[in-house]
Design a protein around this motif. Sequence first.
Motif, PDB file in Angstrom:
ATOM      1  N   ASP A   1       0.813  -1.215   0.000  1.00  0.00           N
ATOM      2  CA  ASP A   1       0.000   0.000   0.000  1.00  0.00           C
ATOM      3  C   ASP A   1       0.846   1.265   0.000  1.00  0.00           C
ATOM      4  OD1 ASP A   1      -2.079  -1.726   0.094  1.00  0.00           O
ATOM      5  OD2 ASP A   1      -2.744  -1.229   2.121  1.00  0.00           O
ATOM      6  N   GLY A   2       2.140   1.122   0.277  1.00  0.00           N
ATOM      7  CA  GLY A   2       3.019   2.291   0.309  1.00  0.00           C
ATOM      8  C   GLY A   2       3.752   2.544  -0.991  1.00  0.00           C
ATOM      9  N   VAL A   3       3.373   1.868  -2.067  1.00  0.00           N
ATOM     10  CA  VAL A   3       4.051   2.061  -3.346  1.00  0.00           C
ATOM     11  C   VAL A   3       3.756   3.446  -3.907  1.00  0.00           C
ATOM     12  CG1 VAL A   3       4.143   1.303  -5.753  1.00  0.00           C
ATOM     13  CG2 VAL A   3       4.148  -0.379  -3.935  1.00  0.00           C
ATOM     14  N   GLU A   4       4.809   4.121  -4.364  1.00  0.00           N
ATOM     15  CA  GLU A   4       4.672   5.460  -4.936  1.00  0.00           C
ATOM     16  C   GLU A   4       5.374   5.514  -6.283  1.00  0.00           C
ATOM     17  OE1 GLU A   4       6.509   8.121  -2.246  1.00  0.00           O
ATOM     18  OE2 GLU A   4       4.993   7.871  -0.673  1.00  0.00           O
ATOM     19  N   MET A   5       4.895   6.415  -7.132  1.00  0.00           N
ATOM     20  CA  MET A   5       5.532   6.631  -8.428  1.00  0.00           C
ATOM     21  C   MET A   5       6.861   7.352  -8.247  1.00  0.00           C
ATOM     22  SD  MET A   5       2.278   7.857 -10.669  1.00  0.00           S
ATOM     23  CE  MET A   5       0.848   6.785 -10.800  1.00  0.00           C
ATOM     24  N   THR A   6       7.837   6.983  -9.070  1.00  0.00           N
ATOM     25  CA  THR A   6       9.103   7.692  -9.055  1.00  0.00           C
ATOM     26  C   THR A   6       9.425   8.188 -10.460  1.00  0.00           C
ATOM     27  OG1 THR A   6      11.452   7.580  -8.515  1.00  0.00           O
ATOM     28  CG2 THR A   6      10.467   5.593  -9.385  1.00  0.00           C
ATOM     29  N   LEU A   7       9.866   9.445 -10.529  1.00  0.00           N
ATOM     30  CA  LEU A   7      10.260  10.052 -11.793  1.00  0.00           C
ATOM     31  C   LEU A   7      11.540  10.821 -11.546  1.00  0.00           C
ATOM     32  CD1 LEU A   7       9.465  10.632 -14.778  1.00  0.00           C
ATOM     33  CD2 LEU A   7       8.319  12.676 -13.951  1.00  0.00           C
ATOM     34  N   ARG A   8      12.514  10.645 -12.441  1.00  0.00           N
ATOM     35  CA  ARG A   8      13.782  11.338 -12.274  1.00  0.00           C
ATOM     36  C   ARG A   8      14.227  11.992 -13.566  1.00  0.00           C
ATOM     37  NH1 ARG A   8      17.075   6.625  -9.960  1.00  0.00           N
ATOM     38  NH2 ARG A   8      15.116   6.442  -8.851  1.00  0.00           N
ATOM     39  N   HIS A   9      15.139  12.954 -13.420  1.00  0.00           N
ATOM     40  CA  HIS A   9      15.578  13.790 -14.532  1.00  0.00           C
ATOM     41  C   HIS A   9      17.107  13.781 -14.592  1.00  0.00           C
ATOM     42  CE1 HIS A   9      16.874  18.126 -15.420  1.00  0.00           C
ATOM     43  NE2 HIS A   9      16.611  17.602 -16.589  1.00  0.00           N
ATOM     44  N   TRP A  10      17.671  13.508 -15.783  1.00  0.00           N
ATOM     45  CA  TRP A  10      19.114  13.585 -15.998  1.00  0.00           C
ATOM     46  C   TRP A  10      19.437  14.969 -16.537  1.00  0.00           C
ATOM     47  CZ3 TRP A  10      23.543  11.333 -14.842  1.00  0.00           C
ATOM     48  CH2 TRP A  10      24.668  11.591 -15.626  1.00  0.00           C
ATOM     49  N   ASP A  11      20.318  15.704 -15.855  1.00  0.00           N
ATOM     50  CA  ASP A  11      20.610  17.079 -16.246  1.00  0.00           C
ATOM     51  C   ASP A  11      21.952  17.216 -16.960  1.00  0.00           C
ATOM     52  OD1 ASP A  11      22.515  16.804 -14.279  1.00  0.00           O
ATOM     53  OD2 ASP A  11      21.715  18.362 -12.961  1.00  0.00           O
ATOM     54  N   GLY A  12      22.558  16.097 -17.362  1.00  0.00           N
ATOM     55  CA  GLY A  12      23.842  16.129 -18.037  1.00  0.00           C
ATOM     56  C   GLY A  12      24.988  15.721 -17.155  1.00  0.00           C
ATOM     57  N   SER A  13      24.779  15.758 -15.836  1.00  0.00           N
ATOM     58  CA  SER A  13      25.841  15.356 -14.913  1.00  0.00           C
ATOM     59  C   SER A  13      25.366  14.394 -13.838  1.00  0.00           C
ATOM     60  CB  SER A  13      26.461  16.591 -14.243  1.00  0.00           C
ATOM     61  OG  SER A  13      25.475  17.298 -13.497  1.00  0.00           O
ATOM     62  N   ARG A  14      24.078  14.434 -13.516  1.00  0.00           N
ATOM     63  CA  ARG A  14      23.564  13.513 -12.493  1.00  0.00           C
ATOM     64  C   ARG A  14      22.054  13.391 -12.602  1.00  0.00           C
ATOM     65  NH1 ARG A  14      23.188  16.422  -6.637  1.00  0.00           N
ATOM     66  NH2 ARG A  14      22.693  18.541  -7.311  1.00  0.00           N
ATOM     67  N   TRP A  15      21.543  12.332 -11.958  1.00  0.00           N
ATOM     68  CA  TRP A  15      20.098  12.138 -11.863  1.00  0.00           C
ATOM     69  C   TRP A  15      19.561  12.965 -10.704  1.00  0.00           C
ATOM     70  CZ3 TRP A  15      17.343   9.988 -15.573  1.00  0.00           C
ATOM     71  CH2 TRP A  15      17.936   9.052 -16.422  1.00  0.00           C
ATOM     72  N   ARG A  16      18.436  13.618 -10.932  1.00  0.00           N
ATOM     73  CA  ARG A  16      17.782  14.401  -9.892  1.00  0.00           C
ATOM     74  C   ARG A  16      16.343  13.932  -9.716  1.00  0.00           C
ATOM     75  NH1 ARG A  16      20.399  19.216  -8.511  1.00  0.00           N
ATOM     76  NH2 ARG A  16      22.242  19.701  -9.779  1.00  0.00           N
ATOM     77  N   ARG A  17      15.875  14.063  -8.495  1.00  0.00           N
ATOM     78  CA  ARG A  17      14.536  13.626  -8.141  1.00  0.00           C
ATOM     79  C   ARG A  17      13.496  14.651  -8.583  1.00  0.00           C
ATOM     80  NH1 ARG A  17      14.001  10.078  -3.810  1.00  0.00           N
ATOM     81  NH2 ARG A  17      16.099  10.688  -3.170  1.00  0.00           N
ATOM     82  N   LEU A  18      12.405  14.164  -9.159  1.00  0.00           N
ATOM     83  CA  LEU A  18      11.284  15.036  -9.492  1.00  0.00           C
ATOM     84  C   LEU A  18      10.136  14.749  -8.532  1.00  0.00           C
ATOM     85  CD1 LEU A  18      11.205  14.778 -13.387  1.00  0.00           C
ATOM     86  CD2 LEU A  18      12.038  16.663 -12.014  1.00  0.00           C
ATOM     87  N   PRO A  19       9.403  15.764  -8.108  1.00  0.00           N
ATOM     88  CA  PRO A  19       8.266  15.501  -7.219  1.00  0.00           C
ATOM     89  C   PRO A  19       7.187  14.732  -7.952  1.00  0.00           C
ATOM     90  CG  PRO A  19       8.278  17.785  -7.904  1.00  0.00           C
ATOM     91  CD  PRO A  19       9.557  17.191  -8.415  1.00  0.00           C
ATOM     92  N   ALA A  20       6.683  13.699  -7.318  1.00  0.00           N
ATOM     93  CA  ALA A  20       5.633  12.902  -7.946  1.00  0.00           C
ATOM     94  C   ALA A  20       4.361  12.954  -7.109  1.00  0.00           C
ATOM     95  CB  ALA A  20       6.097  11.464  -8.126  1.00  0.00           C
ATOM     96  N   GLY A  21       4.414  12.346  -5.926  1.00  0.00           N
ATOM     97  CA  GLY A  21       3.280  12.466  -5.026  1.00  0.00           C
ATOM     98  C   GLY A  21       2.067  11.654  -5.392  1.00  0.00           C
ATOM     99  N   HIS A  22       2.243  10.576  -6.172  1.00  0.00           N
ATOM    100  CA  HIS A  22       1.118   9.731  -6.551  1.00  0.00           C
ATOM    101  C   HIS A  22       1.376   8.308  -6.087  1.00  0.00           C
ATOM    102  CE1 HIS A  22      -0.174  13.040  -9.053  1.00  0.00           C
ATOM    103  NE2 HIS A  22       0.965  13.007  -9.706  1.00  0.00           N
ATOM    104  N   THR A  23       0.336   7.654  -5.576  1.00  0.00           N
ATOM    105  CA  THR A  23       0.473   6.239  -5.263  1.00  0.00           C
ATOM    106  C   THR A  23       0.408   5.441  -6.566  1.00  0.00           C
ATOM    107  OG1 THR A  23      -1.920   6.023  -4.927  1.00  0.00           O
ATOM    108  CG2 THR A  23      -0.564   6.516  -2.997  1.00  0.00           C
TER     109      THR A  23
END
Length: 368
Positions: A95-117
């Motif tokens: 029940d605690g599963v959440e969506m994950t989305l990330r962004h590559w900016d050319g040097s590293r992966w960064r976290r994007l806000p998702a907030g959805h189960t």
Amino acid sequence: MRARLLAVAACLVVQGCAAAPTPAVRSEPPPVPVPTSEFAPEPTPTPVDEDVPLSARWELVPGLPDDDSWERGLYDVSAASPGLAWAAGYKGWEDGVEMTLRHWDGSRWRRLPAGHTGSLAAVDADGPANAWAVGGGAFDEPVALQWDGRSWRRHRSPMTSRDVAVDGGRVVLISSSQVMQGYGARFSRKLTVNPPADELRAVSAGAGHTWIAGSRMGQPMVWHGSARGFEQSEMPVVPGGGTLGAVWQNNPSDVWAVGQAGESPLVLRWDGASWTRVALPPDWRGELTSVTASGPHDVWIASLRTGTTPRHVVLLHWDGRTWTRERSPSPGEVTRAVIERIPGTSQLWLATSIVNGDSESIVTYRRR
């Protein structure tokens, strides 16, 4: 094949580098690990293929700080340029599963806000200002997120999608049985099939054409969409049957689809006139999971070697004349692998999920 992104009921604005990832989705919720029965026979270990060279060109790319935590997985990755890519998946458990989305900016992966189960199943982009991510879950409504170059915007999705393809202002969503096409937030149904006899599994789009891979009556099938509507392709008969799980269009006269025919890998190609089965060396085995290309003479396929211990990724490459294989490094047993070309280069992304106890975690590589 390919296919993805996130936001909340209003608009979620994300500029440049963004925040944290969230869970993955398909038409179905993410897989729950199934414990092995104590009465099940132990598999006979098969050594890693010594005939497949380990390539030094694949390098590990650090991900987010918690990627090595249990219950993390990526379902898809899409690149718009060497300095811009997105990856979509899930994190959490039950029940605690959440969506994950990330962004590559050319040097590293960064976290994007998702907030959805639930989880994100797919992401696709055809440029730095045009990307979509789709998903959903058992306890949340379907999610469709659009990136316009400045922010993510959530649209009311007509269904829980398992894949997405972007073609300019047009976006195509598929579930296992339906195809929806949209322009912005307006969607209309374009195709419905009848499961379980028919199944839609992956979509690719470009230049006004759409290609959907799956199966029909136990045989591999590709549905082709154009201005005239959708129609079933005339496919070669595969003895014993099979299915297609990934598709990639280089152009409307060069399309690749991969899948399985029993225990054997299956590769089919459209040359503008007909679909033909592409011959692979008879000793090649493995589950073909993803296909990408920079052109007709630079095609890559990700293959999971399911008969080996530990299970690892073998990459198949077509240079226009011959097939070659290479192995990527792996810190453990691989459960999922998605390959994606990086536009404007000969480089590739490889997003994998690996076994972590009774669950899985995330590892990404880049081929220089």
